[in-house]
Design a protein around this motif. Structure first.
Motif, mmCIF file in Angstrom:
data_model
loop_
_atom_site.group_PDB
_atom_site.id
_atom_site.type_symbol
_atom_site.label_atom_id
_atom_site.label_comp_id
_atom_site.label_asym_id
_atom_site.label_seq_id
_atom_site.Cartn_x
_atom_site.Cartn_y
_atom_site.Cartn_z
ATOM 1 N N GLU A 107 0.851 -1.181 0.000
ATOM 2 C CA GLU A 107 0.000 0.000 0.000
ATOM 3 C C GLU A 107 0.893 1.240 0.000
ATOM 4 O OE1 GLU A 107 -2.998 -0.088 2.896
ATOM 5 O OE2 GLU A 107 -4.261 1.274 1.726
ATOM 6 N N GLY A 108 0.906 1.972 -1.115
ATOM 7 C CA GLY A 108 1.718 3.174 -1.216
ATOM 8 C C GLY A 108 3.198 2.926 -1.379
ATOM 9 N N GLU A 183 -6.203 -2.397 -5.885
ATOM 10 C CA GLU A 183 -7.172 -1.924 -4.893
ATOM 11 C C GLU A 183 -8.582 -2.441 -5.171
ATOM 12 O OE1 GLU A 183 -6.583 2.247 -4.896
ATOM 13 O OE2 GLU A 183 -4.728 2.024 -3.751
ATOM 14 N N LEU A 184 -8.868 -2.725 -6.451
ATOM 15 C CA LEU A 184 -10.209 -3.198 -6.771
ATOM 16 C C LEU A 184 -10.411 -4.663 -6.408
ATOM 17 C CD1 LEU A 184 -10.850 -1.419 -10.147
ATOM 18 C CD2 LEU A 184 -12.009 -1.035 -7.993
ATOM 19 N N GLN A 185 -9.329 -5.369 -6.050
ATOM 20 C CA GLN A 185 -9.474 -6.762 -5.649
ATOM 21 C C GLN A 185 -9.480 -6.859 -4.130
ATOM 22 O OE1 GLN A 185 -6.976 -9.445 -8.229
ATOM 23 N NE2 GLN A 185 -6.094 -7.499 -8.810
ATOM 24 N N GLY A 186 -10.051 -7.951 -3.623
ATOM 25 C CA GLY A 186 -10.196 -8.096 -2.179
ATOM 26 C C GLY A 186 -9.031 -8.813 -1.539
ATOM 27 N N ASN A 187 -9.134 -8.990 -0.216
ATOM 28 C CA ASN A 187 -8.068 -9.643 0.530
ATOM 29 C C ASN A 187 -8.056 -11.148 0.348
ATOM 30 O OD1 ASN A 187 -6.757 -7.503 1.663
ATOM 31 N ND2 ASN A 187 -8.152 -7.346 3.397
ATOM 32 N N TRP A 188 -9.216 -11.735 0.092
ATOM 33 C CA TRP A 188 -9.323 -13.192 0.095
ATOM 34 C C TRP A 188 -9.250 -13.736 -1.325
ATOM 35 C CZ3 TRP A 188 -8.934 -15.516 4.661
ATOM 36 C CH2 TRP A 188 -9.153 -14.724 5.789
ATOM 37 N N VAL A 256 3.562 -8.962 -12.568
ATOM 38 C CA VAL A 256 2.379 -8.424 -13.234
ATOM 39 C C VAL A 256 1.234 -9.432 -13.148
ATOM 40 C CG1 VAL A 256 1.469 -7.694 -15.458
ATOM 41 C CG2 VAL A 256 3.683 -6.919 -14.735
ATOM 42 N N ALA A 257 1.560 -10.728 -13.280
ATOM 43 C CA ALA A 257 0.509 -11.736 -13.157
ATOM 44 C C ALA A 257 -0.113 -11.693 -11.773
ATOM 45 C CB ALA A 257 1.076 -13.127 -13.434
ATOM 46 N N SER A 258 0.732 -11.551 -10.715
ATOM 47 C CA SER A 258 0.163 -11.500 -9.365
ATOM 48 C C SER A 258 -0.683 -10.254 -9.182
ATOM 49 C CB SER A 258 1.252 -11.519 -8.294
ATOM 50 O OG SER A 258 2.431 -12.023 -8.761
ATOM 51 N N ILE A 259 -0.230 -9.131 -9.772
ATOM 52 C CA ILE A 259 -0.980 -7.894 -9.573
ATOM 53 C C ILE A 259 -2.304 -7.940 -10.324
ATOM 54 C CG2 ILE A 259 -0.974 -5.473 -10.212
ATOM 55 C CD1 ILE A 259 1.951 -5.405 -9.399
ATOM 56 N N LEU A 260 -2.267 -8.414 -11.571
ATOM 57 C CA LEU A 260 -3.482 -8.378 -12.381
ATOM 58 C C LEU A 260 -4.481 -9.442 -11.960
ATOM 59 C CD1 LEU A 260 -2.216 -7.824 -16.006
ATOM 60 C CD2 LEU A 260 -3.019 -6.157 -14.385
#
Lengths: 328, 168
Positions: A107-108, A183-188, A256-260
């Motif tokens: 985050e940031g 940010e648009l994806q959740g924690n789980w 990038v795969a993990s982020i997307l």
């Protein structure tokens, strides 16, 4: 009108320089660790005794490898284009740092704030192809030129489904900003994009393997039929830079795969960066596993697979995504 | 800030000029291609200076990532021996003609600039991407579609040529 003061500019500059230094350390350290890991994976999967000989459980193997690589004489082959020959490894290695700039580690936590992160990565990833083909061509070696030609045909082909599968995510989120996509994806895990776009994820992963010239798509190298493909003539650190660039590119593909698709730095309990690193390394292990399990494909199979299967599937996936985004 | 902008402008102009000179003067096709790539990077830098990062990145993605690679493929498929025509020195008449050809558009642009000097903004405004997309879909849709028709014609032409080669 906003005019940045000199102080503001220099703070941004210091941040960038510091980030680049940290990234250089990260890339170098990872190069060492990943080479060691890969040899261990190979040793365990293929029962190779070699990687376990030096040091306890083969711990000193990478050190020995690195010492050998640095110590080797740099030879320029006769009749080669000397300038281009030594430009190519640098051209392969330097753009790697640009690829890491927009990745959001937590985050940031990012080096460069940009709302075009995805385009930045995709644009500068293409320079690696230029480096490979220049290196192969300038070697004045038949195998080198053949490797370069294969690299060009392969990467031009696989860049299309890669872009299209990434585009599906960008349609869904309406953004090219990596921070925003995380940010648009959740924690789980069930809140991650991979559940909505499994086809895009699988195709992105396959194309990532092909774009980083990893087995089973390592035809530009193809050591059984082209001796070593585009880097046949490179010795010592000339080859070392190509190899470091390959590992760094793999890291970027996994990041990038993990982020997307896998929620980036989001996870149920620990702080962010650990999650991103865990996801990246899990994908890296998968890539290595692929290398030591799958046989290499033939070149016409590689191109047929891409043009006849991957591109139609991604186009259909993209069309479906666009319709669904419009409907809901 | 304005000094920095001017310095960046001079830097990009030097990159573009150096790249294009390398592309025009080198006796080796691959070196010429690298000069072309350098020029494209310079142009991308110019777009950054105009505060249009999306266009700049697209310039790198399309021209360096795709077009330059395809040009390289064409060079390799038609690989001439090292003592080919392009490695011979040109007669000086050719240089003169090239200079004249280069001066024509330069003179035209210079005349327009002298007649109607453009006041440049100190800090250009960055157009949001939504505005770019809407521009392509609404007022400029005809130009957009025409470009895709041109690309389609080029692509189908390439496919037809390739089929003929294989048949004969």
């Amino acid at each position: 009108m906003h005019i940045p003061m000199l102080g503001e500019v220099s703070i941004e500059l210091i941040r960038l320089v510091l980030g680049l230094v940290l990234l250089a350390a990260f890339v170098g350290g990872n190069g060492v660790v990943l080479v060691w890991l890969e040899r261990k994976v190979a040793g365990h999967i293929q029962r190779r005794p070699g990687p376990f000989e030096v040091g306890p459980h083969g711990l000193l193997q990478t050190l020995a490898d690195a010492a050998k690589m640095v110590g080797k004489q740099l030879v320029t082959p006769a009749g080669a284009d000397k300038l281009l020959f030594w430009l190519a490894p640098l051209l392969a290695f330097l753009p790697v740092f640009v690829l890491f700039l927009p990745i959001s580690w937590g985050e940031g936590i990012f080096v460069l704030e940009t709302n075009l992160g995805l385009v930045l990565i995709l644009a500068f990833a293409g320079i690696n192809v230029v480096a490979v083909m220049v290196g192969g061509w300038a070697s004045n070696n038949k195998y080198g030129v053949l490797g370069a030609a294969r690299a060009v045909a392969q990467s031009v082909a696989y860049e299309i489904p890669l872009l299209l599968s990434v585009l599906a995510i960008s349609f869904m989120t309406g953004s090219l900003d990596l921070n925003r996509i995380v940010e648009l994806q959740g924690n789980w895990p069930w809140q991650w994009n991979v559940l909505v776009q499994p086809v895009a994820f699988v195709i992105y992963f396959i194309c990532g393997l092909a774009e980083t010239n990893r087995a089973p798509f390592d035809l530009p190298e193809g050591e059984s039929e082209l001796t070593a493909g585009f880097h046949t003539e490179y010795s010592g650190m000339g080859f070392g830079l190509f190899m470091l660039a390959e590992y760094a590119n793999m890291l970027v593909v996994c990041g990038v795969a993990s982020i997307l698709f896998l929620g980036g730095w989001k996870g149920p309990f620990l702080p962010g960066p650990w999650w991103l690193l865990a996801k990246m390394y899990a994908l890296m292990a998968l890539i290595m596993w692929c290398r030591w399990t799958f046989p290499r494909v033939r070149f016409d199979q590689l191109l047929n697979f891409n043009w006849k299967w991957l591109i139609p599937i991604t186009l259909a996936n993209l069309f479906l995504t666009a319709v669904l985004v419009k409907v809901f | 800030m304005e000094f920095l902008a001017k310095a960046a402008f001079v830097f990009y102009v030097l990159v573009i000029a150096g790249g294009s000179l390398a592309a025009a003067l080198s006796h080796n096709m691959v070196r010429a291609l690298l000069g072309l790539i350098l020029t494209m990077f310079g142009v991308a830098g110019m777009y950054m200076l105009l505060n249009a990062p999306f266009v700049a990145l697209m310039q790198v993605l399309v021209y360096v990532g795709a077009v330059a690679v395809l040009v390289f493929f064409a060079i390799m498929l038609t690989r001439t021996p090292t003592g080919g025509e392009e490695s011979q020195p040109n007669p000086s008449r050719k240089y003169l003609l090239a200079l004249l050809t280069a001066m024509l558009p330069g003179a035209a642009l210079g005349w327009v600039w002298l007649k109607h000097p453009v006041l440049s903004d100190v800090t250009p405004v960055q157009a949001p991407m939504e505005a770019l997309g809407q521009g392509l879909m609404e007022p400029y849709i005809l130009a957009f579609e025409l470009i895709s028709v041109v690309l389609f014609v080029a692509m189908s032409g390439a496919v037809i040529l390739a089929f003929r080669k294989r048949g004969s």
